[in-house]
Design an enzyme around this catalytic site. Structure first.
Site, PDB file in Angstrom:
ATOM      1  N   ASP A  68       0.831  -1.203   0.000  1.00 25.73           N
ATOM      2  CA  ASP A  68       0.000   0.000   0.000  1.00 25.73           C
ATOM      3  C   ASP A  68       0.875   1.266   0.000  1.00 25.73           C
ATOM      4  OD1 ASP A  68      -2.394   1.397   0.103  1.00 25.73           O
ATOM      5  OD2 ASP A  68      -3.103   0.456   1.944  1.00 25.73           O
TER       6      ASP A  68
ATOM      7  N   ASP B 123     -10.137   3.881  -3.496  1.00 21.43           N
ATOM      8  CA  ASP B 123     -10.851   2.697  -3.013  1.00 21.43           C
ATOM      9  C   ASP B 123     -12.293   2.624  -3.526  1.00 21.43           C
ATOM     10  OD1 ASP B 123      -8.531   2.510  -1.599  1.00 21.43           O
ATOM     11  OD2 ASP B 123      -9.480   2.127   0.327  1.00 21.43           O
TER      12      ASP B 123
ATOM     13  N   GLU C 244      -0.918   1.933  -5.310  1.00 22.58           N
ATOM     14  CA  GLU C 244      -0.559   3.356  -5.244  1.00 22.58           C
ATOM     15  C   GLU C 244      -1.740   4.237  -5.648  1.00 22.58           C
ATOM     16  OE1 GLU C 244       1.003   6.861  -7.551  1.00 22.58           O
ATOM     17  OE2 GLU C 244      -0.166   5.108  -8.175  1.00 22.58           O
ATOM     18  N   TRP C 245      -2.879   3.620  -5.909  1.00 24.38           N
ATOM     19  CA  TRP C 245      -4.148   4.301  -6.194  1.00 24.38           C
ATOM     20  C   TRP C 245      -4.172   5.057  -7.526  1.00 24.38           C
ATOM     21  CZ3 TRP C 245      -2.236   6.837  -1.310  1.00 24.38           C
ATOM     22  CH2 TRP C 245      -2.322   5.961  -0.223  1.00 24.38           C
ATOM     23  N   GLY C 246      -3.172   4.816  -8.386  1.00 21.04           N
ATOM     24  CA  GLY C 246      -3.213   5.446  -9.705  1.00 21.04           C
ATOM     25  C   GLY C 246      -2.791   6.899  -9.734  1.00 21.04           C
TER      26      GLY C 246
HETATM   27  C1  GAL Z   1      -6.028   1.582   1.258  1.00 23.28           C
HETATM   28  C2  GAL Z   1      -6.136   0.559   0.141  1.00 23.28           C
HETATM   29  C3  GAL Z   1      -7.240  -0.411   0.502  1.00 23.28           C
HETATM   30  C4  GAL Z   1      -6.917  -1.073   1.828  1.00 23.28           C
HETATM   31  C5  GAL Z   1      -6.689  -0.023   2.906  1.00 23.28           C
HETATM   32  C6  GAL Z   1      -6.202  -0.635   4.194  1.00 23.28           C
HETATM   33  O1  GAL Z   1      -4.996   2.463   0.968  1.00 23.28           O
HETATM   34  O2  GAL Z   1      -6.405   1.210  -1.057  1.00 23.28           O
HETATM   35  O3  GAL Z   1      -7.396  -1.375  -0.519  1.00 23.28           O
HETATM   36  O4  GAL Z   1      -5.765  -1.865   1.680  1.00 23.28           O
HETATM   37  O5  GAL Z   1      -5.741   0.932   2.485  1.00 23.28           O
HETATM   38  O6  GAL Z   1      -5.999   0.309   5.200  1.00 23.28           O
END
Ligand code: GAL
Length: 367
Positions: free
Chosen positions: A134, A189, A167-169
């Site tokens: 993450d 997310d 890395e969320w793109g």
């Molecule tokens: C976010 C991630 C999610 C989940 C979450 C956990 O950054 O996009 O898929 O892993 O953290 O805290």
């Protein structure tokens, strides 16, 4: 496949499995994970192709041990991760784990910055097959360098482990992540809401050229069974299959309805996702409330076509054969993959009635 893409053969088709986050957040423990793995077998999901059982944020204890190693939260995972992984392997499944590239995970737990080689080698010893990394608490760090370090750390263990880049793109990972990991998130997310599904879908429209065997765009894990309507669940699943997305179920497998199980194990839809050519769908048309997505399949002159009705009324949707890859005068055979039935021969155009918030998924092949 582009030059420099990973060629370890670990994700020739998009990874499939289950991840704890969408449904359970940090409320995870050994028992949940084992019961989930058993449910994956009993429900027929393993046989449908689901392999990875992945624990997300919330598994780790608040402090590293005195050697500097990550340890599992002893209250949640009293038997330890190695034992858990072994039990999952014994079911014919693979085991995945989560960490974060920065100083803390998104939930404020210990993360891996400066410990990449140590953590990767512990994961390998424990029998981990899949590592999600993450991107929280990474102020001032460059994602490309951090994930390159992770790729090296995993390689150094000599254990085959899928690297899931989360890395969320933000830094256009589709342009660089395919040489480092097997999948990379393209968006923030997902939520179990229709607007979230359609917003994410929209963001995938220009990314089809970046993914392929061994390296996949990841529009986030599935929300099937987490609160969408039945048709929205089906549509979400079908579109993720069109996108050649990793199919990571995010619901409670221990108590899913027959409808939800039928969606997750819909063989002909899963087969689109897992098609050997690995060609992510392109959006070839977008009118108000109607979209048409097309992907070429491994069989010659065969395409999967999704006709998506985003509106609130049922409607008849059309796609001309020359829009979806044929000559307009070609004679084609059409199969409806949700209905699992052959619709017969067509010329000129595909026509079908599609309910609100639904997608017809057709397999179209030339004679
Ligand atoms: C976010 C991630 C999610 C989940 C979450 C956990 O950054 O996009 O898929 O892993 O953290 O805290």
């Amino acid at each position: 496949m582009g030059i420099g893409m990973l060629s370890d053969g670990l994700a020739l088709t998009p990874p499939m499995g289950w991840n704890s986050w969408n449904r359970f957040g940090v409320k995870i423990d050994e028992r949940l994970v084992l019961e989930t793995a058993e449910a994956m077998v009993e429900s027929g999901m393993r046989d449908a192709g689901y392999r990875y059982v992945v624990i997300d944020d919330g598994w780790v204890a608040p402090e590293r041990d005195r050697n500097g190693d990550l340890v599992a939260d002893p209250g949640k995972f009293p038997g330890g991760i190695a034992t858990l992984a072994a039990r999952i392997h014994a079911l014919g499944l693979r085991f995945g784990i989560y960490t974060d590239a920065g100083t803390r995970t998104c939930q404020g737990l210990p993360a891996s910055l400066g410990y990449e080689f140590r953590d990767a080698s512990r994961f390998a010893e424990w029998g981990v097959d899949y590592v999600k990394v993450d991107w929280c608490h990474t102020e001032g760090l460059g994602p490309r360098a951090c994930y390159a370090k992770w790729a090296m750390a995993i390689h150094a263990t000599r254990r085959p482990m899928v690297l899931s880049i989360c890395e969320w793109g933000r830094a256009r990972p589709w342009e660089w992540a395919g040489t480092l990991g097997h999948l990379w998130r393209t968006c923030w997310d997902i939520q179990p809401e229709w607007s979230s599904v359609t917003k994410i879908l929209d963001r995938q429209a220009d990314l089809h050229s970046y993914s392929g065997p061994g390296h996949w765009n990841d529009p986030d894990m599935l929300e099937v069974g987490n609160g969408l309507t039945a048709s929205e669940d089906r549509t979400h699943f079908a579109l993720w299959a069109m996108l050649a997305a990793p199919l990571m179920a995010g619901n409670d497998l221990r108590q899913m309805s027959d409808d939800v199980r039928a969606i997750l194990t819909a063989t002909e839809i899963v087969a689109i996702d897992q098609d050997a050519r690995g060609m992510q769908a392109r959006r070839i048309r977008r009118d108000e409330d109607v979209e048409v997505w097309v992907r070429g399949l491994a069989s010659t002159q065969t395409f999967a076509v999704a006709l998506l009705n985003l509106g609130s009324e049922d409607r008849e949707l059309h796609a001309r054969l020359d829009e979806v890859g044929f000559a307009v005068t070609d004679l084609v055979r059409v199969r409806d993959l949700w209905l699992r039935s052959d619709l017969g021969e067509r010329r000129h155009e595909l026509v079908t009635t599609v309910p609100s918030h639904s997608a017809a998924v057709l397999r179209v092949s030339a004679y």
